[in-house]
Design a protein around this motif. Structure first.
Motif, PDB file in Angstrom:
ATOM      1  N   UNK A   1       0.829  -1.193   0.000  1.00 47.34           N
ATOM      2  CA  UNK A   1       0.000   0.000   0.000  1.00 47.34           C
ATOM      3  C   UNK A   1       0.866   1.247   0.000  1.00 47.34           C
ATOM      4  N   UNK A   2       0.331   2.302  -0.617  1.00 49.25           N
ATOM      5  CA  UNK A   2       1.055   3.556  -0.641  1.00 49.25           C
ATOM      6  C   UNK A   2       1.001   4.198   0.739  1.00 49.25           C
ATOM      7  N   UNK A   3       2.071   4.815   1.095  1.00 47.11           N
ATOM      8  CA  UNK A   3       2.127   5.481   2.394  1.00 47.11           C
ATOM      9  C   UNK A   3       1.194   6.680   2.402  1.00 47.11           C
ATOM     10  N   UNK A   4       0.682   6.978   3.581  1.00 47.19           N
ATOM     11  CA  UNK A   4      -0.267   8.083   3.724  1.00 47.19           C
ATOM     12  C   UNK A   4       0.457   9.409   3.514  1.00 47.19           C
ATOM     13  N   UNK A   5      -0.207  10.304   2.778  1.00 45.76           N
ATOM     14  CA  UNK A   5       0.359  11.625   2.535  1.00 45.76           C
ATOM     15  C   UNK A   5       1.331  11.692   1.402  1.00 45.76           C
TER      16      UNK A   5
ATOM     17  N   UNK B   1       3.795   6.005 -17.309  1.00 45.96           N
ATOM     18  CA  UNK B   1       3.401   7.052 -18.232  1.00 45.96           C
ATOM     19  C   UNK B   1       3.624   8.434 -17.665  1.00 45.96           C
ATOM     20  N   UNK B   2       4.059   8.518 -16.393  1.00 41.38           N
ATOM     21  CA  UNK B   2       4.312   9.807 -15.769  1.00 41.38           C
ATOM     22  C   UNK B   2       3.073  10.484 -15.227  1.00 41.38           C
ATOM     23  N   UNK B   3       1.952   9.764 -15.111  1.00 42.79           N
ATOM     24  CA  UNK B   3       0.718  10.337 -14.593  1.00 42.79           C
ATOM     25  C   UNK B   3       0.676  10.229 -13.072  1.00 42.79           C
ATOM     26  N   UNK B   4       0.157  11.278 -12.460  1.00 42.57           N
ATOM     27  CA  UNK B   4      -0.067  11.300 -11.017  1.00 42.57           C
ATOM     28  C   UNK B   4      -1.550  11.073 -10.753  1.00 42.57           C
ATOM     29  N   UNK B   5      -1.851  10.176  -9.811  1.00 44.81           N
ATOM     30  CA  UNK B   5      -3.233   9.806  -9.506  1.00 44.81           C
ATOM     31  C   UNK B   5      -3.762  10.718  -8.408  1.00 44.81           C
ATOM     32  N   UNK B   6      -4.922  11.345  -8.669  1.00 48.16           N
ATOM     33  CA  UNK B   6      -5.621  12.159  -7.685  1.00 48.16           C
ATOM     34  C   UNK B   6      -6.976  11.536  -7.406  1.00 48.16           C
TER      35      UNK B   6
ATOM     36  N   UNK C   1       0.538  18.091  -8.840  1.00 43.39           N
ATOM     37  CA  UNK C   1       1.168  16.778  -8.962  1.00 43.39           C
ATOM     38  C   UNK C   1       1.657  16.236  -7.626  1.00 43.39           C
ATOM     39  N   UNK C   2       1.924  17.108  -6.680  1.00 46.54           N
ATOM     40  CA  UNK C   2       2.400  16.670  -5.359  1.00 46.54           C
ATOM     41  C   UNK C   2       1.262  16.498  -4.350  1.00 46.54           C
ATOM     42  N   UNK C   3       0.012  16.608  -4.800  1.00 42.84           N
ATOM     43  CA  UNK C   3      -1.121  16.439  -3.877  1.00 42.84           C
ATOM     44  C   UNK C   3      -1.219  14.978  -3.458  1.00 42.84           C
ATOM     45  N   UNK C   4      -1.403  14.673  -2.170  1.00 41.84           N
ATOM     46  CA  UNK C   4      -1.481  13.272  -1.713  1.00 41.84           C
ATOM     47  C   UNK C   4      -2.680  12.558  -2.326  1.00 41.84           C
ATOM     48  N   UNK C   5      -2.471  11.279  -2.667  1.00 44.11           N
ATOM     49  CA  UNK C   5      -3.536  10.519  -3.308  1.00 44.11           C
ATOM     50  C   UNK C   5      -4.635  10.135  -2.337  1.00 44.11           C
TER      51      UNK C   5
END
Length: 282
Positions: free
Chosen positions: A7-11, A18-23, A130-134
């Motif tokens: 799992x991704x870490x919180x925050x 593809x260089x996409x950031x998930x929001x 792009x740096x917003x936490x998922x």
């Protein structure tokens, strides 16, 4: 293969191939389900337009149907001042064809997921988005900014479908004023070009360069006729002549008819010279 339990870490941000950031996108604070947006900085070298600056444009995928341009602008305003938002059915180059039509004359929009181009006033807003936490979702509908969906949305669309005559007249008048203005500008531009391309006392024509630095030819009748003759000659050279038997037979018939025509013309000319007593065969 068993699914990964990592799992991704919180925050932290979530970056996919593809260089996409998930929001994460959440319709309301009470909603349990979340929707995923894929964002990426828009970098297309072939697109040389000021409507999508390469350093201030964010490319967004998987925008749900209930998110209009106004909703998308409000969502991403938390990262910085949004200059413009463009939603499309498919990604592609910016297209600007003619004047902007009013809402009464636009074709019905397709209901489905869209792609978006968000232009910020500052390039730092791209980094902030792009740096917003998922794991911190963007809320679409709030008390200050409610978004209507379902039956209420259909009722609102039905009410908006009624056209008020005064508003329609204002839209038509504004469109015609813009059309007349553009026509006047085109006529002035053509007049200036015609004046520049007129021959001076010595017979010289001023040749200017086009928008892309290409050499422009003078738009005179002689030049147009010469160019047309060249195009006809090129087209004839590219044609495949006498490929079939009937083509060869027709060519021979045309050649014989042309020789007979010339022969008759020569006979008439000789008869005219004899009548004038100027024919001297020796």
């Amino acid at each position: 293969m068993a699914p990964s339990k990592k799992k991704h870490a919180s925050g932290q941000t979530c970056i996919i191939p593809g260089g996409f950031t998930v929001l994460s996108l959440q319709f309301s604070s009470d909603s349990v389900a979340q929707h995923k947006l894929c964002v990426k900085e828009h970098k297309v070298r072939a697109e040389k337009t000021s409507h999508r600056p390469l350093d201030r444009t964010l490319f967004v995928l998987n925008i749900p149907p209930y998110c209009s341009e106004g909703v998308v602008k409000e969502l991403f305003s938390q990262f910085g001042t949004v200059q413009s938002v463009e939603l499309r059915d498919h990604p592609g180059a910016f297209q600007h064809s003619g004047p902007q039509l009013g809402k009464f004359f636009r074709p019905a929009e397709k209901q489905g997921f869209k792609v978006g181009y968000i232009v910020f006033q500052k390039s730092s807003s791209i980094t902030a988005a792009k740096s917003h936490p998922h794991d911190v979702p963007l809320v679409v509908s709030t008390e200050k900014r409610p978004v209507v969906t379902g039956v209420q949305k259909w009722i609102q669309q039905y009410r908006d479908s009624f056209i008020q005559p005064d508003k329609l007249q204002q839209t038509v008048d504004a469109f015609m004023q813009d059309y007349d203005k553009r026509k006047e500008e085109e006529a002035e531009q053509q007049k200036r070009e015609a004046e520049e391309q007129q021959e001076d006392e010595e017979g010289w024509v001023k040749v200017t360069r086009g928008n892309k630095g290409t050499k422009a030819r003078p738009h005179s009748e002689a030049a147009n006729k010469k160019t047309l003759q060249k195009e006809i000659g090129k087209k004839k050279r590219k044609e495949l002549m006498n490929f079939y038997t009937w083509q060869h037979r027709n060519t021979q018939k045309e050649h014989i008819a042309e020789l007979r025509k010339k022969f008759e013309e020569d006979k008439q000319r000789i008869a005219l010279l004899r009548a004038q007593r100027k024919f001297r065969p020796y």
